[in-house]
Enzyme design. Structure first.
Site, PDB file in Angstrom:
ATOM      1  N   GLU A 121      -0.776   8.275 -10.315  1.00 18.57           N
ATOM      2  CA  GLU A 121       0.318   7.834 -11.181  1.00 18.57           C
ATOM      3  C   GLU A 121      -0.138   7.878 -12.790  1.00 18.57           C
ATOM      4  OE1 GLU A 121       0.158   4.593  -8.763  1.00 18.57           O
ATOM      5  OE2 GLU A 121       2.031   4.739  -8.047  1.00 18.57           O
ATOM      6  N   HIS A 174       8.066   3.255  -6.774  1.00 20.63           N
ATOM      7  CA  HIS A 174       6.636   4.305  -6.724  1.00 20.63           C
ATOM      8  C   HIS A 174       7.265   5.562  -7.161  1.00 20.63           C
ATOM      9  CE1 HIS A 174       4.940   1.713  -3.132  1.00 20.63           C
ATOM     10  NE2 HIS A 174       4.241   1.630  -4.112  1.00 20.63           N
ATOM     11  N   ARG A 190       3.058   1.555 -17.194  1.00 20.69           N
ATOM     12  CA  ARG A 190       3.672   1.797 -15.973  1.00 20.69           C
ATOM     13  C   ARG A 190       4.689   0.413 -15.966  1.00 20.69           C
ATOM     14  NH1 ARG A 190       1.695   1.336  -9.661  1.00 20.69           N
ATOM     15  NH2 ARG A 190       3.748   1.541  -8.844  1.00 20.69           N
ATOM     16  N   ARG A 234       3.388  -6.957   2.403  1.00 19.89           N
ATOM     17  CA  ARG A 234       5.015  -6.885   2.332  1.00 19.89           C
ATOM     18  C   ARG A 234       5.667  -6.755   3.601  1.00 19.89           C
ATOM     19  NH1 ARG A 234       5.584  -3.674  -3.314  1.00 19.89           N
ATOM     20  NH2 ARG A 234       3.469  -3.901  -3.338  1.00 19.89           N
ATOM     21  N   ASN A 279      -1.622   0.171 -16.336  1.00 25.19           N
ATOM     22  CA  ASN A 279      -0.830   0.264 -15.170  1.00 25.19           C
ATOM     23  C   ASN A 279      -0.886  -1.424 -14.500  1.00 25.19           C
ATOM     24  OD1 ASN A 279       0.210   0.266 -12.420  1.00 25.19           O
ATOM     25  ND2 ASN A 279      -0.856   2.105 -11.791  1.00 25.19           N
TER      26      ASN A 279
END
Ligand code: ADP
Length: 386
Positions: A370, A174, A86, A234, A8
Site C-alpha cells: 500500500e 482496502h 492513507r 472483527r 499509514n
C-alpha cells in the site's frame, strides 16, 4: 536527492516509509509505531539494520513528531518534498488522490461519522504532518477511492431509500491494496489483468474485491470495514438481528457492541486464543481449528459470490499476511472450488510460489504494497506543485 514520506495511520499504529523521490519511488526506509497509547514501540528498518525503541505514552499526533525525530539522522542534507497519507474514508467525492488543502480537510472532517474509529486518527496525523512541514505538499490517498463507481446493486442496502441518498452505502475498503495488485497484474500478467479478477486481501483486516477491466465491481466490506469476511478481531458479516438482541436482551451499549465487533470477534472471538493466524495454525485446540475452518469457509463463499457477481472468474489472487504466507488457508479455500475451474499445485502452494493454479482459473500469490501506491501518488502530484 530528496524524499517522499508516507504515513499509514491505523487505530493503534502508524506505519511510515521514506522513498527516494523519483518517477517510480524507491523505498529507502520503513517502520511503524505500534501499541499507540500508554506503551508505544517504534520498529524501523533502515539500510542494513533494524531499530527498536520503547517510546512510552504516545498518541497519533505525537507519533508523527517522534517518527520525524527518528528519521532525521537518515535524511542528512536531503529534503522531504512530498508527504502521502492513507485515509480510510473518502466518501463518494474523493475517487483519486487529492492534495490536502484546508477545504479538502474540512470535507474529510464531515466524513468522521462514517468512520468514527479511523477518520479522526488520520486527520490528527495529517494536522501533525502539516505543522511539521508547512509548505510541503500533502497528498491524501483513500481506501474507498478504488471502489467508487459501483453499480447501484453493489452500492446500496435494502433499507428506506433516503438513507442511500444520505450516504448509507456500500463504500468498500482496502482500495490501496487492490489498486496495487491490479497494477502488478498489469505489469506481470497483462494477458489476464483486464479479465475478471477476484482479489483476497487476507491480513489482520481482510476483504475481497471483484475486479473487471481493472475496475472494482464489488467489495466484501461495505459501509464499514467490519462487514464481509471475519478478520483478526472483527466479526465480518453479522445478522443485524444479533445486534438488536445484544442491545435489547443483553443491555449492551453502542460502545460495548463496537468493542465486541471490532476488537473481540473474528479469529480471536472464535478461537478464544489469538487473532494471529500463525498461532492458530500451530494450536492443537478445537476452537482454533474451528476458527480457521470458519475463516476459510467464509473466504471460499465470498469467492463464489464474487464469481457470480462478475459472471465468471479468470484469476484468483491471494495477498497480505495470511494470503501471502498461509498454504493451509489457500489450500482449504481452493480445494473445494474445483467445480469453478480452481485447482492448485500443492508443492507450489507450500512454497508460496507466485503462480500456484493448475486449472482454467489462474491462481496467484502476490505481496501487496500500500505504501508504494501512496508514494506513487505523491510522485504524480508533487513535481507539478513544488
Ligand atoms: P495488517 O493488516 O496488520 O497489515 P498483515 O497483512 O501483516 O496484517 O497480516 C497479519 C496476519 O498474517 C496475521 O494473522 C499473521 O498471523 C498472518 N501471517 C503472517 N505470516 C504468516 C504465516 N507464515 N503463516 C500464516 N499466517 C501468517
Amino acid at each position: 536527492m530528496s524524499f517522499y514520506f508516507t504515513l499509514n495511520t491505523g487505530s493503534s499504529s502508524v506505519k511510515f516509509a521514506l522513498y527516494k523521490a523519483q518517477e517510480e519511488p524507491d523505498l529507502f526506509l520503513t517502520g511503524r509505531i505500534e501499541r499507540l497509547g500508554p506503551s508505544a514501540r517504534l520498529i524501523m528498518d533502515v539500510p542494513h539494520e533494524r531499530v527498536v525503541r520503547e517510546l512510552g505514552a504516545i498518541d497519533h499526533a505525537s507519533a508523527v513528531v517522534s517518527i520525524l525525530s527518528k528519521i532525521e539522522p537518515y535524511l542528512e542534507d536531503k529534503q522531504i518534498i512530498g508527504i502521502g497519507h492513507r485515509i480510510v474514508h473518502g466518501g463518494r467525492a474523493f475517487f483519486k488522490p487529492e492534495i490536502l488543502t484546508s477545504q479538502v480537510i474540512q470535507e474529510l472532517e464531515q466524513l468522521i461519522p462514517l468512520a468514527p474509529l479511523h477518520q479522526p486518527y488520520s486527520l490528527a496525523t495529517i494536522r501533525a504532518a502539516i505543522q511539521a512541514f508547512p509548505g510541503v505538499v500533502q497528498v491524501g490517498c483513500f481506501d474507498t477511492a478504488f471502489h467508487v463507481g459501483h453499480t447501484f446493486v453493489n452500492d446500496a442496502f435494502a433499507i428506506p431509500r433516503h438513507f442511500y441518498e444520505e450516504g448509507v452505502r456500500r463504500y468498500g475498503f482496502h482500495g490501496l491494496s487492490f489498486d496495487y495488485i491490479c497494477g502488478e497484474m498489469r505489469k506481470r500478467y497483462p494477458e489476464v489483468a483486464d479479465g475478471r479478477l477476484v482479489i483476497a486481501h487476507l491480513g489482520n483486516g481482510a476483504s475481497m474485491c471483484g475486479v473487471e477491466g481493472g475496475r472494482s465491481i464489488n467489495a466484501s466490506t461495505s459501509f464499514s470495514a467490519v462487514d464481509g469476511l471475519p478478520m483478526g478481531t472483527r466479526c465480518g458479516r453479522l445478522d443485524p438481528g444479533v445486534m438488536l438482541y445484544l442491545m435489547q436482551e443483553k443491555g449492551l451499549s453502542a460502545e460495548e457492541i463496537t468493542s465486541l465487533i471490532y476488537l473481540r470477534s473474528g479469529l480471536l472471538g472464535l478461537s478464544e486464543e489469538s487473532s494471529d493466524m500463525r498461532v492458530l495454525e500451530n494450536s492443537e485446540e478445537l476452537f482454533a481449528k474451528q476458527a480457521i475452518n470458519y475463516y476459510t469457509y467464509q473466504v471460499r463463499r465470498e469467492v463464489g459470490a464474487m464469481a457470480a457477481s462478475l459472471e465468471g472468474i479468470d484469476a484468483l489472487i491471494f495477498s497480505a499476511g495470511i494470503g501471502e504466507n498461509s498454504a493451509r488457508v489457500r489450500s482449504s479455500v481452493c480445494e473445494p472450488l474445483e467445480f469453478l475451474g480452481i485447482t492448485i499445485d500443492q508443492e507450489k502452494n507450500k512454497a508460496n510460489a507466485i503462480e500456484i493454479g493448475t486449472g482454467s482459473v489462474r491462481v496467484f500469490v502476490l505481496p501487496t504494497n500500500e505504501e508504494q501506491v501512496i508514494a506513487r501518488a505523491v510522485a504524480e502530484v508533487s513535481p507539478k506543485t513544488q
